[in-house]
Design a protein around this motif. Structure first.
Motif: not given
Length: 291
Positions: A1-17, A110-120
């Motif tokens: 699984x490719x796991x794309x994690x959008x981490x904000x930052x705060x006050x950067x239109x994060x919820x609108x995105x 990484x512990x939760x999804x050890x075999x997935x491809x994580x991107x931030x």
């Protein structure tokens, strides 16, 4: 699984995105890209992170998590978004460090999804605007605390990204500047969901719609429809030209007021931020989406 994690930052239109991405949920699902609603995973992951403090995850925890998040949806790429992923607004600063909990959060993931491809994926913002936005609703005591302990001239996004790259070198980072988002919004969306550059997505003008007059937006849509073969760079030049003529000036104004701040300090912070973005681009494994 490719796991794309959008981490904000705060006050950067994060919820609108996230809302713009969710407008494409059904169409993207047909392409194997899942954009689950935040209610599916935000509290769940928070509870999992808390549980990790007491020990390692169970062998079947990954499968259980994906079953809960995807709810029988078949996907090979999933987009998760949470501006608090690296910490709450209160925990976004510790002295002269941005998001001090970021490294631990990535190790937990990484512990939760050890075999997935994580991107931030993460939006960054000039500290001259980031700090006032971050502290806008802070209690007077917290505001005094930050003003005493944090020197805004020492804050560096490149330091944070370097810290992450050193700790989790296998996880690529894609970042962008909040100040450029009206021009790069469409590419940010497409890069997050992994579709081709020419692919049209619902909501790719959502941010422009908040800072451009209705007349200008109507004309822009008509122009884009008549010139459907424009490249990404050509689109950005068109956006900039329409903004120059149809921007809502009040919508472009920022509140940069904190006790003791001067115009000179704001200019200094902006210069430091520009240099910081230059340094950040030189970090291996970090991609900056720029206009």
């Amino acid at each position: 699984m490719q796991v794309i994690v959008h981490t904000g930052a705060h006050a950067t239109e994060e919820d609108r995105l996230l809302k713009s991405l969710l407008r494409n949920k059904e169409d993207l699902s047909k392409q194997g890209v899942a954009v689950p609603g935040p209610g599916k995973y935000r509290t769940l992951l928070k509870d999992c992170f808390a549980a990790l403090e007491a020990g390692s995850p169970a062998p079947d925890s990954r499968d259980v998590l994906w079953d809960a998040i995807l709810d029988e949806e078949d996907a090979n790429r999933v987009v998760l978004s949470n501006p608090h992923f690296f910490g709450s607004q209160r925990n976004a600063l510790e002295g002269d460090y941005l998001y001090p909990e970021a490294v631990q959060r990535m190790r937990d993931l990484q512990q939760l999804f050890p075999h997935d491809q994580i991107e931030i994926f993460m939006g960054l913002r000039n500290p001259a605007g980031f700090l006032p936005a971050l502290l806008q609703k802070a209690a007077p005591k917290r505001l005094r605390e930050v003003m005493k302990q944090t020197d805004p001239q020492q804050l560096r996004w490149s330091e944070m990204m370097g810290r992450l790259r050193q700790a989790v070198p296998d996880i690529p980072l894609t970042v962008w500047c909040y100040e450029d988002m009206p021009l790069t919004w469409g590419q940010i969306m497409r890069d997050m969901v992994g579709v081709e550059t020419h692919k049209a997505l619902l909501g790719d003008l959502d941010l422009l719609a908040t800072i451009m007059s209705p007349e200008g937006l109507t004309r822009l849509r008509a122009y884009l429809e008549a010139h459907s073969d424009l490249s990404e760079m050509q689109k950005r030049r068109v956006y900039a030209a329409f903004l120059d003529k149809f921007a809502i000036e009040e919508a472009l104004e920022e509140e940069l007021d904190l006790p003791g701040w001067t115009e000179e300090l704001i200019e200094t912070l902006t210069s430091i931020y520009d240099e910081d973005m230059y340094q950040l681009q030189r970090i291996p494994g970090v991609t900056l989406i720029a206009p």
